[in-house]
Design a protein around this motif. Structure first.
Motif, mmCIF file in Angstrom:
data_model
loop_
_atom_site.group_PDB
_atom_site.id
_atom_site.type_symbol
_atom_site.label_atom_id
_atom_site.label_comp_id
_atom_site.label_asym_id
_atom_site.label_seq_id
_atom_site.Cartn_x
_atom_site.Cartn_y
_atom_site.Cartn_z
ATOM 1 N N TYR A 61 0.834 -1.209 0.000
ATOM 2 C CA TYR A 61 0.000 0.000 0.000
ATOM 3 C C TYR A 61 0.867 1.257 0.000
ATOM 4 O O TYR A 61 1.727 1.430 0.862
ATOM 5 C CB TYR A 61 -0.919 0.001 1.224
ATOM 6 N N GLY A 79 -0.827 4.459 -0.715
ATOM 7 C CA GLY A 79 -1.763 5.571 -0.761
ATOM 8 C C GLY A 79 -2.623 5.554 -2.008
ATOM 9 O O GLY A 79 -2.562 4.636 -2.829
ATOM 10 N N SER A 80 -3.429 6.592 -2.144
ATOM 11 C CA SER A 80 -4.398 6.678 -3.226
ATOM 12 C C SER A 80 -3.806 7.360 -4.455
ATOM 13 O O SER A 80 -2.628 7.751 -4.474
ATOM 14 C CB SER A 80 -5.631 7.462 -2.767
ATOM 15 N N ASP A 135 -2.144 10.649 -3.704
ATOM 16 C CA ASP A 135 -1.083 10.647 -2.692
ATOM 17 C C ASP A 135 0.300 10.350 -3.250
ATOM 18 O O ASP A 135 1.195 9.926 -2.504
ATOM 19 C CB ASP A 135 -1.392 9.598 -1.608
ATOM 20 N N ILE A 185 3.672 6.959 3.364
ATOM 21 C CA ILE A 185 2.470 6.187 3.696
ATOM 22 C C ILE A 185 2.811 4.702 3.804
ATOM 23 O O ILE A 185 2.398 4.018 4.747
ATOM 24 C CB ILE A 185 1.382 6.424 2.632
ATOM 25 N N HIS A 186 3.569 4.203 2.834
ATOM 26 C CA HIS A 186 3.926 2.785 2.823
ATOM 27 C C HIS A 186 4.762 2.409 4.052
ATOM 28 O O HIS A 186 4.514 1.383 4.697
ATOM 29 C CB HIS A 186 4.700 2.453 1.554
ATOM 30 N N TYR A 190 2.527 2.333 7.218
ATOM 31 C CA TYR A 190 1.609 1.191 7.173
ATOM 32 C C TYR A 190 2.343 -0.106 7.497
ATOM 33 O O TYR A 190 1.917 -0.897 8.345
ATOM 34 C CB TYR A 190 0.957 1.117 5.792
ATOM 35 N N TYR A 231 -8.283 1.138 2.600
ATOM 36 C CA TYR A 231 -7.655 2.224 1.856
ATOM 37 C C TYR A 231 -8.674 3.078 1.114
ATOM 38 O O TYR A 231 -8.317 4.008 0.399
ATOM 39 C CB TYR A 231 -6.634 1.667 0.860
ATOM 40 N N SER A 251 -8.339 3.261 8.950
ATOM 41 C CA SER A 251 -7.786 3.671 7.666
ATOM 42 C C SER A 251 -6.340 3.216 7.563
ATOM 43 O O SER A 251 -5.545 3.406 8.501
ATOM 44 C CB SER A 251 -7.855 5.191 7.518
ATOM 45 N N ASP A 265 -4.189 4.593 5.879
ATOM 46 C CA ASP A 265 -3.373 5.812 5.855
ATOM 47 C C ASP A 265 -2.915 6.233 7.245
ATOM 48 O O ASP A 265 -1.875 6.885 7.384
ATOM 49 C CB ASP A 265 -4.167 6.978 5.248
#
Length: 396
Positions: free
Chosen positions: A216, A218-219, A222, A229-230, A233, A327, A346, A348
Motif C-alpha cells: 500500500y 496511498g491513493s 497521494d 504512507i507505505h 503502514y 484504503y 484507515s 493511511d
C-alpha cells in the motif's frame, strides 16, 4: 444463432478479487448460456487462456512490446499504441452480441491510476459498443468520486455510453451521480464474490489469526507522499504481527495481488529477526492463485485483520470476525453492511494501540458477529440471483 459474449477488464493480472468477480460471471454463463462463445480482452491474456482454456487478447497493444532504450522512442511507441488500441478494440467489440465487465472497481481511482491506461480502454469499449450496437454491461462495479479531471471525464463518459450499469454498493452509485451521470435507473447489488460457493471448512482454526497485507502506497492523490504512507503502514503491520506472536497466536499472512509478496517477505524477515527461536510454522504465508484458494486458506483461521477489499470480503463471506484496515470508503461500507462498522481503520493512519483494542473486542463479540454475518451472506446470495435474472434480460 449462437450468442457471442466478450469479457473485458483487469483480468488475469494477478489480482484475486478481479478474477473472483470474473468466476462469478463465468458460472452464470455456464449455467444459463452453456452454448455461448466466450472470449476475453484483458490485462493478462496468457494467464486467462491457461486457467480457463478460452481465447484472450491483451487489453493494451503496447504491453509486451520490445522497449527501446530511448525515452523519446518509448513515448512515441506508447502514443502509437493508443491509436492501435482504438482499432483493436473496435474490431474485437463488433464480433460480440454483448460484452460484460464483471465487477471490479472499474470506475475507481482509489489506488494510483493513469488516465491513458484502463480509463481510456474502458472508454474505447463503451464508445465502440455504441457504434456497433454491442451491449456493454458494467455489472456490479465499484466507483468513487475522482478528483483528477481527465480521469474523471474518461470514466463518466464511459459510464454514460454503457448499455447497462449496476453497482456493488450505494457509495459507488452515489459517486457516479455526484460526477454528473444519471443513475436513476441503475441498481445496487452485493459484490459478485458473494455468489461464489464457500469451500469446505479447513482444519481446526482455534486461535489462528489471518493478516491480509498489501503493498500500500496511498491513493491516486497521494503520489507525493507514497513512500511515507507505505513505511508507516508496514511498520504498524509488523508491530501487530509481533504482538500476535507474543500472545502465542499462530499467524497466516494473506495477499490479494502478486505485488503484495514483497510486503510478505519483509514481515517474515522482521519476525525472524525479532524472534529467531520461533518455529517457522507460527507465522506462514500460503501462496494462493485464486480467490477459491484464498478462501480455503482463510477457512483455517479464527479471526482476520485485512487491508485489501477482497481479503476483507472473503473473510466476511466465511463469517470470520474481521477488522478492516481499509484504503477507501468501500471497505467501510462493506463492513457496515455486514454488521461490523466499528471494526474499521484507515490504512493511511493505522494505529497499533487502537488495532489491539478492536481485535480484542472483536474476539469477545465473536458469537454474535458470526450469526449476523451468516444471515447477511444468505441475503446477499438472494440479491445476486436477482442480479443474474436482470443480466439475462440484458443479454436476451
Amino acid at each position: 444463432m449462437t450468442l457471442r459474449v466478450g469479457l473485458f477488464g483487469l483480468l488475469g493480472s494477478g489480482n484475486l478479487g478481479n478474477d473472483g468477480s470474473l468466476e462469478s460471471v463465468l458460472d452464470f454463463l455456464e449455467e444459463r448460456y452453456p452454448d455461448a462463445i466466450v472470449d476475453f480482452m484483458c490485462m493478462g491474456p496468457d494467464k486467462v487462456r491457461e486457467r480457463y482454456g478460452l481465447p484472450a487478447v491483451s487489453l493494451h497493444w503496447y504491453y509486451g512490446k520490445e522497449r527501446s532504450g530511448s525515452r523519446l522512442a518509448t513515448i512515441a511507441l506508447k502514443t502509437l499504441g493508443k491509436g492501435v488500441d482504438a482499432v483493436r478494440t473496435a474490431l474485437w467489440v463488433r464480433r460480440h452480441d454483448v460484452v460484460i465487465v464483471p465487477g471490479m472497481g472499474v470506475l475507481e481511482a482509489s489506488l494510483p491510476l493513469r488516465a491513458w491506461g484502463f480509463p481510456y480502454a474502458l472508454l474505447l469499449l463503451c464508445a465502440t459498443g455504441r457504434i456497433f450496437r454491442t451491449r456493454v454491461a458494467l455489472v456490479v462495479v465499484g466507483s468513487n468520486v475522482i478528483k483528477k479531471r481527465f480521469t474523471r471525464l474518461m470514466f463518466t463518459s464511459a459510464a454514460r455510453l454503457a448499455y447497462y450499469r449496476s453497482y456493488r454498493d450505494t457509495l459507488s452509485k452515489d459517486s457516479l451521480r455526484r460526477m454528473g451521470v444519471d443513475t436513476s435507473r441503475d441498481e445496487v447489488y452485493p459484490d459478485l464474490v458473494f455468489s461464489l460457493p464457500v469451500p469446505p471448512s479447513g482444519s481446526d482454526s482455534s486461535g489462528k489469526v489471518g493478516v491480509g497485507v498489501m503493498a500500500y502506497y496511498g491513493s491516486n492523490d497521494d503520489r507525493a507522499r507514497a513512500e511515507k504512507i507505505h513505511t508507516r503502514y508496514l511498520a504498524e503491520i509488523k508491530r501487530f504481527v509481533r504482538w500476535l506472536v507474543d500472545q502465542g497466536r499462530e499467524v497466516r499472512l494473506f495477499t490479494g495481488d502478486d505485488v503484495d509478496q514483497s510486503v510478505v517477505s519483509e514481515i517474515l524477515a522482521d519476525v525472524r529477526s525479532y524472534r529467531p527461536d520461533l518455529r517457522t510454522d507460527r507465522v506462514t504465508a500460503p501462496r494462493v492463485s485464486s480467490l477459491d484458494d484464498l478462501m480455503r486458506e482463510m477457512s483455517a483461521v479464527e479471526t482476520v485483520v485485512a487491508t485489501r477489499y477482497h481479503n476483507v470480503l472473503c473473510a466476511l463471506k466465511l463469517a470470520k470476525p474481521t477488522v478492516s484496515l481499509g484504503y477507501a470508503r468501500k471497505n467501510e461500507v462493506l463492513m457496515a453492511d455486514m454488521g461490523l462498522a466499528e471494526f474499521c481503520q484507515s490504512a493511511d493512519a493505522l494505529d497499533f494501540d487502537r488495532l489491539v483494542e478492536q481485535f480484542t473486542a472483536l474476539e469477545r463479540e465473536r458469537e454474535k458477529l458470526t450469526r449476523t454475518m451468516a444471515e447477511r451472506n444468505q441475503a446477499n446470495a438472494r440479491e445476486l440471483r436477482r442480479q443474474f435474472d436482470v443480466l439475462s434480460e440484458v443479454i436476451s
